[in-house]
Design a protein around this motif. Structure first.
Motif, PDB file in Angstrom:
ATOM      1  N   THR A  46      -7.269   4.801   6.574  1.00  0.00           N
ATOM      2  CA  THR A  46      -8.408   4.400   5.754  1.00  0.00           C
ATOM      3  C   THR A  46      -9.561   5.357   6.002  1.00  0.00           C
ATOM      4  OG1 THR A  46      -7.735   2.079   5.780  1.00  0.00           O
ATOM      5  CG2 THR A  46     -10.029   2.545   5.220  1.00  0.00           C
ATOM      6  N   SER A  68      -5.525   1.888  -2.063  1.00  0.00           N
ATOM      7  CA  SER A  68      -6.775   1.481  -2.706  1.00  0.00           C
ATOM      8  C   SER A  68      -7.746   2.655  -2.724  1.00  0.00           C
ATOM      9  CB  SER A  68      -7.398   0.286  -1.975  1.00  0.00           C
ATOM     10  OG  SER A  68      -7.775   0.660  -0.662  1.00  0.00           O
ATOM     11  N   HIS A  84      -5.366   7.885  -7.662  1.00  0.00           N
ATOM     12  CA  HIS A  84      -5.865   6.512  -7.736  1.00  0.00           C
ATOM     13  C   HIS A  84      -4.890   5.570  -7.038  1.00  0.00           C
ATOM     14  CE1 HIS A  84      -7.652   8.613 -11.191  1.00  0.00           C
ATOM     15  NE2 HIS A  84      -8.700   7.831 -10.962  1.00  0.00           N
ATOM     16  N   ALA A  85      -5.331   4.345  -6.780  1.00  0.00           N
ATOM     17  CA  ALA A  85      -4.444   3.330  -6.214  1.00  0.00           C
ATOM     18  C   ALA A  85      -3.178   3.250  -7.058  1.00  0.00           C
ATOM     19  CB  ALA A  85      -5.150   1.979  -6.179  1.00  0.00           C
ATOM     20  N   ALA A 109     -11.178   4.162   1.062  1.00  0.00           N
ATOM     21  CA  ALA A 109      -9.916   4.483   0.393  1.00  0.00           C
ATOM     22  C   ALA A 109      -8.801   4.406   1.440  1.00  0.00           C
ATOM     23  CB  ALA A 109      -9.963   5.868  -0.233  1.00  0.00           C
ATOM     24  N   THR A 110      -7.712   3.771   1.082  1.00  0.00           N
ATOM     25  CA  THR A 110      -6.592   3.598   2.011  1.00  0.00           C
ATOM     26  C   THR A 110      -5.331   4.179   1.399  1.00  0.00           C
ATOM     27  OG1 THR A 110      -7.576   1.592   2.929  1.00  0.00           O
ATOM     28  CG2 THR A 110      -5.215   1.881   3.266  1.00  0.00           C
TER      29      THR A 110
END
Length: 128
Positions: A46, A68, A84-85, A109-110
Protein backbone atom coordinates in the motif's frame (compact mmCIF):
# COMPACT_ATOMS: atom_id res chain seq x y z
CA UNK A 1 -34.95 -45.74 3.75
CA UNK A 2 -31.84 -46.50 1.67
CA UNK A 3 -33.92 -46.00 -1.49
CA UNK A 4 -35.09 -42.56 -0.31
CA UNK A 5 -31.50 -41.52 0.52
CA UNK A 6 -30.33 -42.68 -2.93
CA UNK A 7 -33.11 -40.72 -4.68
CA UNK A 8 -32.34 -37.60 -2.61
CA UNK A 9 -28.65 -37.95 -3.43
CA UNK A 10 -29.38 -38.18 -7.18
CA UNK A 11 -31.74 -35.19 -7.02
CA UNK A 12 -29.27 -33.11 -5.04
CA UNK A 13 -26.38 -33.99 -7.35
CA UNK A 14 -28.47 -33.10 -10.39
CA UNK A 15 -29.40 -29.76 -8.84
CA UNK A 16 -25.79 -28.90 -8.02
CA UNK A 17 -24.61 -29.83 -11.50
CA UNK A 18 -27.22 -27.54 -13.06
CA UNK A 19 -26.05 -24.44 -11.15
CA UNK A 20 -24.37 -21.64 -13.06
CA UNK A 21 -20.56 -21.79 -12.78
CA UNK A 22 -18.80 -18.89 -11.05
CA UNK A 23 -17.87 -15.88 -13.17
CA UNK A 24 -14.26 -15.99 -14.33
CA UNK A 25 -12.30 -13.11 -15.85
CA UNK A 26 -8.77 -13.58 -17.18
CA UNK A 27 -6.65 -10.81 -15.65
CA UNK A 28 -3.33 -11.74 -17.23
CA UNK A 29 -2.07 -14.59 -19.35
CA UNK A 30 1.66 -14.62 -19.99
CA UNK A 31 4.04 -17.26 -21.29
CA UNK A 32 6.88 -17.66 -18.81
CA UNK A 33 10.41 -17.26 -20.09
CA UNK A 34 12.67 -20.26 -19.56
CA UNK A 35 13.26 -19.64 -15.87
CA UNK A 36 13.74 -21.74 -12.79
CA UNK A 37 11.34 -20.80 -10.00
CA UNK A 38 12.07 -22.08 -6.52
CA UNK A 39 10.01 -19.65 -4.46
CA UNK A 40 6.82 -17.72 -5.08
CA UNK A 41 6.43 -14.62 -2.92
CA UNK A 42 3.20 -12.61 -2.83
CA UNK A 43 3.09 -9.17 -1.20
CA UNK A 44 0.25 -6.74 -0.62
CA UNK A 45 1.74 -3.25 -0.89
CA UNK A 46 0.00 0.00 0.00
CA UNK A 47 1.35 3.38 -1.06
CA UNK A 48 0.25 6.45 0.89
CA UNK A 49 -1.20 9.28 -1.20
CA UNK A 50 1.43 10.37 -3.75
CA UNK A 51 3.98 7.80 -2.50
CA UNK A 52 5.99 5.70 -4.91
CA UNK A 53 8.97 3.43 -5.34
CA UNK A 54 12.40 4.68 -6.39
CA UNK A 55 13.78 3.67 -9.78
CA UNK A 56 14.27 -0.08 -9.48
CA UNK A 57 14.28 -3.45 -11.18
CA UNK A 58 13.51 -7.01 -10.20
CA UNK A 59 15.90 -9.91 -10.82
CA UNK A 60 12.80 -12.08 -11.29
CA UNK A 61 9.49 -11.97 -13.13
CA UNK A 62 6.84 -9.97 -11.26
CA UNK A 63 3.10 -10.09 -11.84
CA UNK A 64 0.79 -7.61 -10.19
CA UNK A 65 -2.83 -6.68 -9.63
CA UNK A 66 -4.14 -3.27 -8.54
CA UNK A 67 -6.59 -3.75 -5.67
CA UNK A 68 -7.54 -0.11 -5.09
CA UNK A 69 -6.56 3.37 -6.20
CA UNK A 70 -4.50 4.28 -9.26
CA UNK A 71 -0.86 3.49 -10.01
CA UNK A 72 1.30 5.41 -12.49
CA UNK A 73 3.55 2.76 -14.06
CA UNK A 74 6.41 3.30 -16.51
CA UNK A 75 9.02 0.73 -17.50
CA UNK A 76 12.15 2.40 -18.95
CA UNK A 77 11.76 3.37 -22.59
CA UNK A 78 7.96 2.98 -22.62
CA UNK A 79 5.16 5.50 -22.21
CA UNK A 80 3.64 5.83 -18.73
CA UNK A 81 0.43 3.90 -18.05
CA UNK A 82 -2.26 4.68 -15.51
CA UNK A 83 -3.37 1.45 -13.85
CA UNK A 84 -6.74 1.36 -12.07
CA UNK A 85 -8.24 -1.05 -9.54
CA UNK A 86 -8.79 -4.35 -11.35
CA UNK A 87 -5.84 -3.91 -13.77
CA UNK A 88 -2.95 -6.33 -13.90
CA UNK A 89 0.64 -5.80 -14.98
CA UNK A 90 3.94 -7.59 -15.61
CA UNK A 91 7.44 -6.43 -14.78
CA UNK A 92 10.01 -8.42 -16.75
CA UNK A 93 13.10 -9.66 -14.92
CA UNK A 94 15.91 -7.12 -15.16
CA UNK A 95 13.74 -4.39 -16.74
CA UNK A 96 14.19 -0.98 -15.11
CA UNK A 97 10.99 0.52 -13.72
CA UNK A 98 11.37 4.30 -14.03
CA UNK A 99 8.07 5.23 -12.37
CA UNK A 100 5.81 3.23 -10.06
CA UNK A 101 3.75 5.44 -7.77
CA UNK A 102 0.35 6.20 -6.36
CA UNK A 103 -1.15 8.56 -8.94
CA UNK A 104 -3.51 10.13 -6.41
CA UNK A 105 -2.62 12.66 -3.74
CA UNK A 106 -5.73 12.15 -1.63
CA UNK A 107 -6.05 8.40 -1.08
CA UNK A 108 -3.86 5.30 -0.75
CA UNK A 109 -3.31 2.75 -3.53
CA UNK A 110 -2.93 -0.97 -2.90
CA UNK A 111 -1.61 -3.67 -5.21
CA UNK A 112 -0.58 -7.30 -5.03
CA UNK A 113 2.85 -8.29 -6.36
CA UNK A 114 3.77 -11.91 -7.10
CA UNK A 115 7.50 -12.60 -7.43
CA UNK A 116 8.83 -15.76 -9.13
CA UNK A 117 12.16 -16.18 -7.37
CA UNK A 118 15.16 -18.45 -7.40
CA UNK A 119 16.49 -19.57 -4.02
CA UNK A 120 17.75 -16.66 -1.85
CA UNK A 121 17.09 -14.11 -4.61
CA UNK A 122 15.97 -10.60 -3.56
CA UNK A 123 12.59 -9.49 -4.89
CA UNK A 124 13.65 -5.89 -5.66
CA UNK A 125 16.86 -4.01 -6.39
CA UNK A 126 16.94 -0.22 -6.01
CA UNK A 127 18.91 1.36 -8.85
CA UNK A 128 21.58 3.86 -7.80
Amino acid sequence: MKKILLIMSVLTTGTLAAQTPPARKVLLQQALPGISVETVKMDEITFAPGQGAPVHHHPCEVYGYVVSGQILYQPAGEPAQLLHAGDSFREAAGREISVFKNAQNDQPATFIAVYLLRKDQPSIIINK
